[in-house]
Design an enzyme around this catalytic site. Structure first.
Site, PDB file in Angstrom:
ATOM      1  N   VAL A  19      -4.225  67.097  14.790  1.00 57.59           N
ATOM      2  CA  VAL A  19      -5.328  65.914  15.077  1.00 57.59           C
ATOM      3  C   VAL A  19      -6.832  66.775  14.464  1.00 57.59           C
ATOM      4  O   VAL A  19      -6.591  67.562  14.072  1.00 57.59           O
ATOM      5  CB  VAL A  19      -6.421  66.425  16.674  1.00 57.59           C
ATOM      6  CG1 VAL A  19      -7.572  65.063  17.363  1.00 57.59           C
ATOM      7  CG2 VAL A  19      -4.855  65.804  17.342  1.00 57.59           C
ATOM      8  N   PHE A  20      -7.366  65.743  14.010  1.00 56.50           N
ATOM      9  CA  PHE A  20      -9.017  65.803  13.017  1.00 56.50           C
ATOM     10  C   PHE A  20      -9.818  65.387  13.320  1.00 56.50           C
ATOM     11  O   PHE A  20      -9.609  63.451  14.401  1.00 56.50           O
ATOM     12  CB  PHE A  20      -8.321  64.811  11.881  1.00 56.50           C
ATOM     13  CG  PHE A  20      -9.707  65.343  10.639  1.00 56.50           C
ATOM     14  CD1 PHE A  20      -9.847  66.346  10.372  1.00 56.50           C
ATOM     15  CD2 PHE A  20     -10.146  63.935  10.648  1.00 56.50           C
ATOM     16  CE1 PHE A  20     -11.228  66.621   9.670  1.00 56.50           C
ATOM     17  CE2 PHE A  20     -11.308  64.089  10.295  1.00 56.50           C
ATOM     18  CZ  PHE A  20     -11.599  65.546   9.327  1.00 56.50           C
ATOM     19  N   GLY A  21     -10.940  65.983  14.045  1.00 51.46           N
ATOM     20  CA  GLY A  21     -11.960  66.109  14.427  1.00 51.46           C
ATOM     21  C   GLY A  21     -13.001  65.472  13.829  1.00 51.46           C
ATOM     22  O   GLY A  21     -13.130  65.907  12.650  1.00 51.46           O
ATOM     23  N   TYR A  22     -13.494  64.453  13.913  1.00 52.32           N
ATOM     24  CA  TYR A  22     -14.845  64.121  13.076  1.00 52.32           C
ATOM     25  C   TYR A  22     -15.854  63.805  13.315  1.00 52.32           C
ATOM     26  O   TYR A  22     -17.060  63.375  13.021  1.00 52.32           O
ATOM     27  CB  TYR A  22     -14.889  62.644  12.008  1.00 52.32           C
ATOM     28  CG  TYR A  22     -14.238  61.965  12.935  1.00 52.32           C
ATOM     29  CD1 TYR A  22     -15.292  60.745  12.852  1.00 52.32           C
ATOM     30  CD2 TYR A  22     -12.614  61.381  13.275  1.00 52.32           C
ATOM     31  CE1 TYR A  22     -15.249  59.468  14.156  1.00 52.32           C
ATOM     32  CE2 TYR A  22     -12.483  60.397  13.370  1.00 52.32           C
ATOM     33  CZ  TYR A  22     -13.910  59.428  14.313  1.00 52.32           C
ATOM     34  OH  TYR A  22     -13.901  57.772  14.798  1.00 52.32           O
ATOM     35  N   GLY A  23     -16.376  63.868  14.600  1.00 49.57           N
ATOM     36  CA  GLY A  23     -17.470  63.716  15.373  1.00 49.57           C
ATOM     37  C   GLY A  23     -17.542  64.212  16.676  1.00 49.57           C
ATOM     38  O   GLY A  23     -17.654  65.364  16.623  1.00 49.57           O
ATOM     39  N   SER A  24     -16.822  63.916  17.924  1.00 48.89           N
ATOM     40  CA  SER A  24     -17.739  64.473  19.076  1.00 48.89           C
ATOM     41  C   SER A  24     -16.250  65.237  19.136  1.00 48.89           C
ATOM     42  O   SER A  24     -16.009  66.751  19.921  1.00 48.89           O
ATOM     43  CB  SER A  24     -17.511  63.674  20.495  1.00 48.89           C
ATOM     44  OG  SER A  24     -16.743  62.880  20.945  1.00 48.89           O
ATOM     45  N   GLU A 109     -10.718  57.584  23.188  1.00 43.46           N
ATOM     46  CA  GLU A 109     -10.624  56.968  21.715  1.00 43.46           C
ATOM     47  C   GLU A 109     -10.469  55.065  21.320  1.00 43.46           C
ATOM     48  O   GLU A 109     -10.023  54.740  20.678  1.00 43.46           O
ATOM     49  CB  GLU A 109     -10.209  57.387  20.681  1.00 43.46           C
ATOM     50  CG  GLU A 109     -10.452  58.616  20.530  1.00 43.46           C
ATOM     51  CD  GLU A 109     -12.328  59.694  19.527  1.00 43.46           C
ATOM     52  OE1 GLU A 109     -12.497  57.744  19.339  1.00 43.46           O
ATOM     53  OE2 GLU A 109     -12.442  60.015  20.654  1.00 43.46           O
TER      54      GLU A 109
END
Length: 187
Positions: A19-24, A109
């Site tokens: 999984v790519f996380g960019y925020g929380s 999400e």
């Protein structure tokens, strides 16, 4: 739940287990993972253009959280502010945890996001030879949660004053900045 990209074969999601996380997800992944590392994706923009009525704001006073937008979906961005590389964190998940992780993230999400796949790169931009699940804005201009561009001062005022069930909106911003710094990611 989040929309699942109809252009991606459902079996492909089972193969990636990242999984790519960019925020929380950078400061609060909220799921079990076996390894995390700085990563980036291309062809996207990260902006505080998503209203948050259920986490960092309320329906009466929505907060702002980051949205990951496909560059092809956004036309109203100053060309000097249009880098198509977004840095964040990649999380590798064990096979036995993968279905539950996707289920939980699809719920987390759910407001205007699509689960899709993107090629992962190192934070320096080198290809990692694998894909990751990303949650990006789906048809952002048609989503009630999408704010689009607004003056920075207006966004800052919202972030400074909004609060919701997950806490003050500014806590989101400061937690993100702290996590990006501690992981060696550019802010």
């Amino acid at each position: 739940k989040a929309r699942v990209d109809p252009d991606v074969d459902p079996e492909e999601f089972d193969k990636v287990r990242a999984v790519f996380g960019y925020g929380s997800l950078i400061f609060r992944p909220g799921f079990p993972f076996k390894r995390s590392y700085p990563a980036s994706v291309r062809g996207f923009l990260r902006r505080f253009w998503q209203r948050s009525c259920d986490h960092r704001g309320t329906p009466e006073a929505p907060g702002r959280v980051l949205a990951l937008l496909r560059c092809s979906d956004v036309t109203d961005v100053d060309p000097s502010d249009r880098s198509d590389v977004v840095t964040g964190m990649a999380y590798e998940v064990e096979m036995e945890d993968w279905p539950a992780v996707l289920e939980a993230l699809d719920i987390r999400e759910r407001h205007g996001y699509t689960r899709t796949l993107a090629e992962l790169h190192s934070s320096e931009g080198l290809p990692l030879g694998r894909q990751g699940v990303v949650y990006c804005a789906h048809q952002p201009q048609q989503s009630a949660a999408y704010t689009g561009p607004e003056p920075v001062e207006a966004t800052a005022q919202v972030i400074r004053t909004a609060k919701g069930p997950s806490g003050p909106n500014e806590e989101y911003l400061f937690s993100l900045l702290d996590a990006m710094e501690s992981n060696g990611l550019p802010a």
